[in-house]
Design a protein around this motif. Structure first.
Motif, PDB file in Angstrom:
ATOM      1  N   LEU A   1     -18.378   5.009  -9.562  1.00 23.70           N
ATOM      2  CA  LEU A   1     -16.948   4.849  -9.257  1.00 23.70           C
ATOM      3  C   LEU A   1     -16.712   4.669  -7.760  1.00 23.70           C
ATOM      4  N   LEU A   2     -17.442   5.444  -6.947  1.00 26.89           N
ATOM      5  CA  LEU A   2     -17.315   5.316  -5.493  1.00 26.89           C
ATOM      6  C   LEU A   2     -17.715   3.910  -5.039  1.00 26.89           C
ATOM      7  N   GLY A   3     -18.784   3.389  -5.635  1.00 24.66           N
ATOM      8  CA  GLY A   3     -19.244   2.036  -5.298  1.00 24.66           C
ATOM      9  C   GLY A   3     -18.203   0.985  -5.648  1.00 24.66           C
ATOM     10  N   GLU A   4     -17.594   1.131  -6.834  1.00 29.00           N
ATOM     11  CA  GLU A   4     -16.568   0.176  -7.275  1.00 29.00           C
ATOM     12  C   GLU A   4     -15.334   0.257  -6.375  1.00 29.00           C
ATOM     13  N   LYS A   5     -14.924   1.503  -6.050  1.00 32.61           N
ATOM     14  CA  LYS A   5     -13.722   1.682  -5.229  1.00 32.61           C
ATOM     15  C   LYS A   5     -13.963   1.129  -3.824  1.00 32.61           C
ATOM     16  N   ARG A   6     -15.152   1.383  -3.272  1.00 38.46           N
ATOM     17  CA  ARG A   6     -15.504   0.869  -1.941  1.00 38.46           C
ATOM     18  C   ARG A   6     -15.393  -0.653  -1.920  1.00 38.46           C
ATOM     19  N   GLN A   7     -15.987  -1.298  -2.943  1.00 35.73           N
ATOM     20  CA  GLN A   7     -15.962  -2.765  -3.005  1.00 35.73           C
ATOM     21  C   GLN A   7     -14.528  -3.279  -3.155  1.00 35.73           C
ATOM     22  N   ALA A   8     -13.725  -2.582  -3.958  1.00 34.54           N
ATOM     23  CA  ALA A   8     -12.333  -3.006  -4.178  1.00 34.54           C
ATOM     24  C   ALA A   8     -11.526  -2.920  -2.881  1.00 34.54           C
ATOM     25  N   ILE A   9     -11.746  -1.856  -2.100  1.00 31.44           N
ATOM     26  CA  ILE A   9     -11.029  -1.691  -0.819  1.00 31.44           C
ATOM     27  C   ILE A   9     -11.396  -2.839   0.133  1.00 31.44           C
ATOM     28  N   ILE A  10     -12.700  -3.161   0.201  1.00 33.08           N
ATOM     29  CA  ILE A  10     -13.151  -4.245   1.091  1.00 33.08           C
ATOM     30  C   ILE A  10     -12.534  -5.573   0.653  1.00 33.08           C
ATOM     31  N   SER A  11     -12.670  -5.882  -0.642  1.00 32.89           N
ATOM     32  CA  SER A  11     -12.176  -7.166  -1.161  1.00 32.89           C
ATOM     33  C   SER A  11     -10.682  -7.315  -0.923  1.00 32.89           C
ATOM     34  N   HIS A  12      -9.922  -6.235  -1.163  1.00 34.80           N
ATOM     35  CA  HIS A  12      -8.467  -6.303  -1.004  1.00 34.80           C
ATOM     36  C   HIS A  12      -8.106  -6.517   0.472  1.00 34.80           C
ATOM     37  N   ALA A  13      -8.761  -5.786   1.366  1.00 33.89           N
ATOM     38  CA  ALA A  13      -8.429  -5.892   2.797  1.00 33.89           C
ATOM     39  C   ALA A  13      -8.699  -7.293   3.344  1.00 33.89           C
ATOM     40  N   VAL A  14      -9.813  -7.909   2.924  1.00 41.70           N
ATOM     41  CA  VAL A  14     -10.157  -9.219   3.507  1.00 41.70           C
ATOM     42  C   VAL A  14      -9.473 -10.392   2.803  1.00 41.70           C
ATOM     43  N   THR A  15      -8.851 -10.153   1.654  1.00 41.03           N
ATOM     44  CA  THR A  15      -8.160 -11.260   0.972  1.00 41.03           C
ATOM     45  C   THR A  15      -6.639 -11.108   0.989  1.00 41.03           C
TER      46      THR A  15
ATOM     47  N   PRO B   1       1.340  -4.468   2.927  1.00 43.31           N
ATOM     48  CA  PRO B   1       1.748  -4.822   1.560  1.00 43.31           C
ATOM     49  C   PRO B   1       3.065  -5.611   1.511  1.00 43.31           C
ATOM     50  N   ASP B   2       3.812  -5.637   2.621  1.00 44.95           N
ATOM     51  CA  ASP B   2       5.131  -6.303   2.623  1.00 44.95           C
ATOM     52  C   ASP B   2       5.095  -7.715   3.182  1.00 44.95           C
ATOM     53  N   VAL B   3       3.908  -8.179   3.569  1.00 46.74           N
ATOM     54  CA  VAL B   3       3.827  -9.501   4.193  1.00 46.74           C
ATOM     55  C   VAL B   3       4.093 -10.595   3.138  1.00 46.74           C
ATOM     56  N   PRO B   4       4.818 -11.685   3.489  1.00 51.20           N
ATOM     57  CA  PRO B   4       5.032 -12.776   2.516  1.00 51.20           C
ATOM     58  C   PRO B   4       3.692 -13.413   2.133  1.00 51.20           C
ATOM     59  N   MET B   5       3.542 -13.734   0.855  1.00 51.41           N
ATOM     60  CA  MET B   5       2.278 -14.303   0.341  1.00 51.41           C
ATOM     61  C   MET B   5       2.490 -15.756  -0.070  1.00 51.41           C
ATOM     62  N   ARG B   6       1.375 -16.498  -0.137  1.00 50.39           N
ATOM     63  CA  ARG B   6       1.421 -17.865  -0.677  1.00 50.39           C
ATOM     64  C   ARG B   6       0.185 -18.097  -1.530  1.00 50.39           C
ATOM     65  N   ASP B   7       0.268 -19.062  -2.419  1.00 54.22           N
ATOM     66  CA  ASP B   7      -0.890 -19.395  -3.245  1.00 54.22           C
ATOM     67  C   ASP B   7      -1.928 -20.098  -2.369  1.00 54.22           C
ATOM     68  N   SER B   8      -3.155 -19.579  -2.397  1.00 58.08           N
ATOM     69  CA  SER B   8      -4.213 -20.149  -1.546  1.00 58.08           C
ATOM     70  C   SER B   8      -4.710 -21.490  -2.078  1.00 58.08           C
ATOM     71  N   GLY B   9      -4.456 -21.747  -3.361  1.00 55.83           N
ATOM     72  CA  GLY B   9      -5.007 -22.956  -3.981  1.00 55.83           C
ATOM     73  C   GLY B   9      -6.465 -22.787  -4.378  1.00 55.83           C
ATOM     74  N   VAL B  10      -6.999 -21.567  -4.196  1.00 60.58           N
ATOM     75  CA  VAL B  10      -8.401 -21.269  -4.545  1.00 60.58           C
ATOM     76  C   VAL B  10      -8.380 -20.237  -5.669  1.00 60.58           C
ATOM     77  N   ALA B  11      -8.979 -20.588  -6.809  1.00 58.17           N
ATOM     78  CA  ALA B  11      -8.857 -19.755  -8.023  1.00 58.17           C
ATOM     79  C   ALA B  11      -9.245 -18.300  -7.779  1.00 58.17           C
TER      80      ALA B  11
END
Length: 271
Positions: free
Chosen positions: A32-46, A51-61
């Motif tokens: 679980l720690l491994g999964e949570k660690r990976q999720a935190i990294i993936s979310h931060a870099v993508t 959380p309030d910043v305006p978003m747009r579709d990247s066009g990348v699936a």
């Protein structure tokens, strides 16, 4: 006596089952720690940290939405690549020197200070190897390890690499530390770009990998995200170490209980 043997066996079945259940719980926690660690990294870099910043579709699936002010760019326009090689093993003057020479087995840490194997200055002078500068990001591009994980390491000192690794040097637009986190955060996507090399060995298809689209925040935001991830993952790694230590202690306890029971140090009739 048979009765005593049966009593010992019954006692050990019960006691080891309790310990095994505790070990299983710790292993589940590690996963679980491994999964949570990976999720935190993936979310931060993508998605970034706001959380309030305006978003747009990247066009990348695989990326989905990204912050509106971020760029999306293929990896090959963000870095230059360095390849490695192995100096001749027949020339003993090239080996057992002072210079680190990295291979896949060294990429078990996120910052690499030293390696198992070393080469000499002569190997570099004779162009049998070349040194990459400190700060270079290393990835494994070929090897069985890619069947499970995608190792990404930053080097703390100049070193040479073998042919199963690639060195990545960021352009001006990219912070080196952020690049390492970005590659860790998009590890699953990198592993979608594997081919089978000879004998079932996995290898990254470099054309497919270098054209992978990646999100690029402004540089000040990159540094902020990298600092955040340095701190957050350090917390996870502390918890992981505690869990691994608990497993070691439980295994030692299991062995000690068995040894004590079968040598008569515990009177199992009293338990």
């Amino acid at each position: 006596a048979v009765a005593e043997q049966t009593a010992i066996a019954t006692f050990l079945d019960r006691e080891t089952a309790k310990i095994d259940a505790l070990i299983a719980e710790q292993n589940k926690l590690l996963a679980l720690l491994g999964e949570k660690r990976q999720a935190i990294i993936s979310h931060a870099v993508t998605k970034g940290l706001n959380p309030d910043v305006p978003m747009r579709d990247s066009g990348v699936a695989w990326l989905g939405e990204v912050p509106e002010h971020w760029r999306v760019c293929p990896l090959k326009f963000l870095v230059t690549f360095s390849s490695g090689g192995t100096p001749s093993k027949e020339n003993l003057d090239y080996w057992d020197g002072d210079l680190p020479w990295a291979s896949a087995k060294d990429l078990k840490v996120e910052t690499l200070h030293d390696t198992s194997d070393h080469i000499t200055q002569l190997a570099v002078d004779n162009r049998a190897a070349s040194l990459l500068p400190a700060g270079t990001v290393l990835v494994v591009v070929r090897g069985m390890i890619l069947a499970r994980i995608f190792p990404v390491t930053q080097i703390a000192v100049p070193m040479a690499i073998n042919q199963d690794l690639k060195g990545l040097h960021p352009t001006e637009a990219l912070d080196s530390n952020y690049l390492a986190w970005l590659l860790r955060g998009s590890a699953d996507e990198s592993l979608q770009r594997l081919d089978e090399a000879g004998h079932g060995t996995k290898a990254l298809r470099m054309d497919a990998w270098s054209s992978m689209q990646l999100p690029v925040p402004p540089r000040d935001e990159q540094i902020e995200i990298a600092s955040f991830l340095d701190a957050e993952t350090a917390k996870h790694d502390t918890l992981r170490s505690e869990s691994e230590r608990a497993i070691t202690l439980l295994k030692e306890r299991r062995s000690a209980v068995i040894a004590a029971a079968v040598t008569g140090q515990i009177d199992v009739r009293q338990t």
